[in-house]
Design a protein around this motif. Structure first.
Motif, PDB file in Angstrom:
ATOM      1  N   GLU A 179      91.539  56.937  28.300  1.00 50.14           N
ATOM      2  CA  GLU A 179      90.313  56.428  27.776  1.00 50.14           C
ATOM      3  C   GLU A 179      89.160  55.834  28.925  1.00 50.14           C
ATOM      4  O   GLU A 179      88.314  56.355  29.211  1.00 50.14           O
ATOM      5  CB  GLU A 179      90.337  55.455  26.716  1.00 50.14           C
ATOM      6  N   LYS A 180      90.015  55.008  29.845  1.00 48.48           N
ATOM      7  CA  LYS A 180      89.147  54.279  30.932  1.00 48.48           C
ATOM      8  C   LYS A 180      88.754  55.428  31.783  1.00 48.48           C
ATOM      9  O   LYS A 180      87.723  55.617  32.363  1.00 48.48           O
ATOM     10  CB  LYS A 180      90.204  53.398  31.634  1.00 48.48           C
ATOM     11  N   LEU A 181      89.821  56.387  32.170  1.00 48.97           N
ATOM     12  CA  LEU A 181      89.457  57.458  33.148  1.00 48.97           C
ATOM     13  C   LEU A 181      88.310  58.507  32.837  1.00 48.97           C
ATOM     14  O   LEU A 181      87.483  58.906  33.346  1.00 48.97           O
ATOM     15  CB  LEU A 181      90.593  58.247  33.617  1.00 48.97           C
ATOM     16  N   SER A 182      88.247  58.693  31.287  1.00 48.62           N
ATOM     17  CA  SER A 182      87.044  59.511  30.752  1.00 48.62           C
ATOM     18  C   SER A 182      86.010  58.857  30.628  1.00 48.62           C
ATOM     19  O   SER A 182      85.031  59.334  31.074  1.00 48.62           O
ATOM     20  CB  SER A 182      87.640  59.691  29.249  1.00 48.62           C
ATOM     21  N   SER A 183      85.777  57.384  30.666  1.00 48.18           N
ATOM     22  CA  SER A 183      84.726  56.714  30.858  1.00 48.18           C
ATOM     23  C   SER A 183      84.206  56.608  32.203  1.00 48.18           C
ATOM     24  O   SER A 183      83.002  56.784  32.290  1.00 48.18           O
ATOM     25  CB  SER A 183      84.756  55.169  30.117  1.00 48.18           C
ATOM     26  N   PHE A 184      85.024  56.576  33.081  1.00 49.54           N
ATOM     27  CA  PHE A 184      84.872  56.665  34.667  1.00 49.54           C
ATOM     28  C   PHE A 184      84.125  58.101  34.930  1.00 49.54           C
ATOM     29  O   PHE A 184      83.239  58.370  35.780  1.00 49.54           O
ATOM     30  CB  PHE A 184      85.920  56.415  35.526  1.00 49.54           C
ATOM     31  N   ILE A 185      84.757  59.035  34.400  1.00 51.22           N
ATOM     32  CA  ILE A 185      84.165  60.562  34.518  1.00 51.22           C
ATOM     33  C   ILE A 185      82.949  60.623  34.052  1.00 51.22           C
ATOM     34  O   ILE A 185      82.002  61.165  34.764  1.00 51.22           O
ATOM     35  CB  ILE A 185      85.401  61.531  33.976  1.00 51.22           C
ATOM     36  N   LYS A 186      82.787  60.030  32.892  1.00 50.13           N
ATOM     37  CA  LYS A 186      81.388  60.345  32.369  1.00 50.13           C
ATOM     38  C   LYS A 186      80.289  59.516  33.073  1.00 50.13           C
ATOM     39  O   LYS A 186      79.240  59.865  33.464  1.00 50.13           O
ATOM     40  CB  LYS A 186      81.324  59.740  30.987  1.00 50.13           C
ATOM     41  N   GLU A 187      80.588  58.343  33.675  1.00 51.11           N
ATOM     42  CA  GLU A 187      79.832  57.761  34.723  1.00 51.11           C
ATOM     43  C   GLU A 187      79.489  58.420  35.834  1.00 51.11           C
ATOM     44  O   GLU A 187      78.307  58.601  36.364  1.00 51.11           O
ATOM     45  CB  GLU A 187      80.524  56.204  35.041  1.00 51.11           C
ATOM     46  N   LYS A 188      80.644  59.004  36.156  1.00 50.75           N
ATOM     47  CA  LYS A 188      80.398  59.949  37.574  1.00 50.75           C
ATOM     48  C   LYS A 188      79.598  61.203  37.202  1.00 50.75           C
ATOM     49  O   LYS A 188      78.560  61.563  38.044  1.00 50.75           O
ATOM     50  CB  LYS A 188      81.764  60.342  38.068  1.00 50.75           C
TER      51      LYS A 188
END
Length: 466
Positions: A179-188
């Motif tokens: 979930e955290k990595l998915s959020s970071f990818i969306k941010e990127k």
């Protein structure tokens, strides 16, 4: 690391008389010049040059140290804080940024307690401070070199396995790594480009609005003149009627007394939110500005007295209460919360240069303005802080405990709704042209609204025609 930097920063303020002796010695013996009342305006120091300056009583080395200290400012004020806020979980982002205030308090406590003329603040003993900083720096380097990189930065570099390990290290074993990595990818993926220039930020409606909020917060704090009051604390105390030793004792007592209040800021910035923190901190800052102006006006026209001493101590109490609100951390927080990763470097650079560009003339003009008309230096903030505070009350967003991609999406919708209401009042031709230009400007952001604006609807027609 921040504690020893704070010791460096407060060296000039606490050892003003000792450094003046060194300056006098340098001017007479090295240049054959008799010193005047105008002294070198030195605010920051570097440990190596300080140590050699103390040993050889040479102000030249002290000034060279100032240059190297200036090079540390971007690292201390922006890179370190950006790294911390990027590593922290969303719900603790405010705490992580405000927790550094403890290093300021500890550093000030050390300097105000042992840096007085009666302890180590003497010509032959103050070399201990830069020596301590040198040793501590080496020790800190050995510790911090083992810390993982920012997980958000690792995601931007497509190093996903390292990002997962870094996320687990900073967020804990119980967090959902996926979930955290998915959020970071969306941010990127908020922008297609890896690096956005300041010009592109200014051309985009949403990012330009975020930049206006960021600079309003920064200007509000800069016009508070806290750096001037910290640098010239001994001078201001003397004009209010205190001796140097009394000034050091008062600073120490207030620093220790207000130390527990620093825990409040680390809590309320995440518990209450950014807008309440700005409101509370803004009221305290504005009250302090008025009280300082009143104090300096009385000193100028009637001289120092028991009343001015009481008023100046009240000013100091308000100054110590400001960091307890967490308001001083909003600037660096908004860089990480209101801007996509691709824009943070250019925005941080603009904020740093803008802050230095304004703070330098403010600090440099203080001795001149203060010598001619004491209250004059504290009059402009009365107006500027009122205008900036009004703007922030109307437009500053709330970002507490929200993912960065969600914050920017919401702000994009808000700016679009305001722009649409203005366009509806225009004649059709101007409205259509403005909408076209707005679409082009906003296409830099990859939000749900901009994807709808830039989507080619002919593709759908073509699909059904086939």
């Amino acid at each position: 690391m921040d504690i020893i930097n704070q010791i460096q920063i407060t060296t000039f303020a606490t050892l003003a008389d000792t450094i003046n002796v060194m300056n006098n010695h340098t001017l007479i013996t090295h240049f054959g010049v008799e010193p005047t009342t105008a002294r070198f305006v030195l605010t920051l120091t570097t440990s190596i040059c300080h140590l050699t300056a103390a040993v050889f009583q040479a102000s030249e080395l002290f000034i060279i140290g100032q240059i190297f200290s200036g090079l540390q400012l971007p690292l201390r004020l922006f890179v370190t804080l950006l790294f911390i806020t990027e590593c922290a979980p969303d719900r603790y982002r405010g705490f992580a940024s405000t927790a550094l205030v403890f290093s300021d308090v500890i550093g000030q406590t050390i300097m105000f307690s042992v840096g007085s003329p009666n302890v180590l603040g003497k010509t032959n003993t103050w070399f201990i401070f830069p020596l301590f900083v040198m040793i501590s720096s080496c020790f800190n380097f050995c510790i911090t070199a083992r810390l993982p990189e920012s997980p958000k930065w690792l995601v931007r570099q497509n190093r996903m396995e390292e990002a997962a390990r870094a996320t687990e290290f900073y967020h804990g074993h119980d967090c959902s790594i996926e979930e955290k990595l998915s959020s970071f990818i969306k941010e990127k993926n908020l922008t297609i480009e890896d690096r956005i220039s300041l010009r592109q930020v200014l051309e985009n409606d949403t990012l330009r609005e975020a930049l206006k909020v960021l600079f309003s917060v920064s200007l509000f704090l800069i016009f508070d003149s806290a750096s001037v009051q910290g640098t010239y604390t001994v001078l201001l105390h003397q004009r209010a009627g205190f001796t140097v030793q009394e000034a050091m004792n008062i600073n120490l007592i207030l620093t220790v007394a207000f130390f527990p209040t620093k825990f409040i800021g680390t809590y309320i910035i995440d518990a209450l939110g950014r807008r309440p923190v700005m409101a509370i901190g803004g009221i305290i800052i504005y009250a302090k500005t008025w009280l300082m102006l009143a104090t300096q006006t009385i000193i100028y026209f009637f001289g120092s007295s028991a009343l001015t001493r009481i008023m100046f101590i009240s000013v100091q109490c308000l100054a110590e209460a400001i960091p307890a609100t967490g308001v001083t951390s909003l600037g660096i927080l908004f860089i990480t919360e209101l801007f996509p990763p691709s824009a943070r470097t250019s925005v941080a650079q603009a904020m740093m240069l803008g802050s230095i560009g304004l703070a330098f003339p403010i600090s440099s003009s203080f001795p001149i303005v203060y010598s001619f008309f004491t209250p004059g230096f504290f009059m402009p903030p009365i107006i500027t802080q009122f205008l900036l505070g009004t703007y922030l009350f109307r437009y500053m967003p709330e970002t507490r405990a929200r993912a960065v991609c969600d914050i920017i999406e919401a702000m994009d919708q808000e700016v679009a709704s305001r722009t649409a209401s203005v366009l509806e009042e225009k004649i059709p031709l101007i409205r259509d042209r403005a909408s076209t230009f707005a679409t082009k400007r906003n296409s830099i952001l990859n939000t749900s609204r901009t994807r709808a604006l830039t989507f080619d609807h002919n593709l759908i027609q073509g699909k059904y025609n086939c």
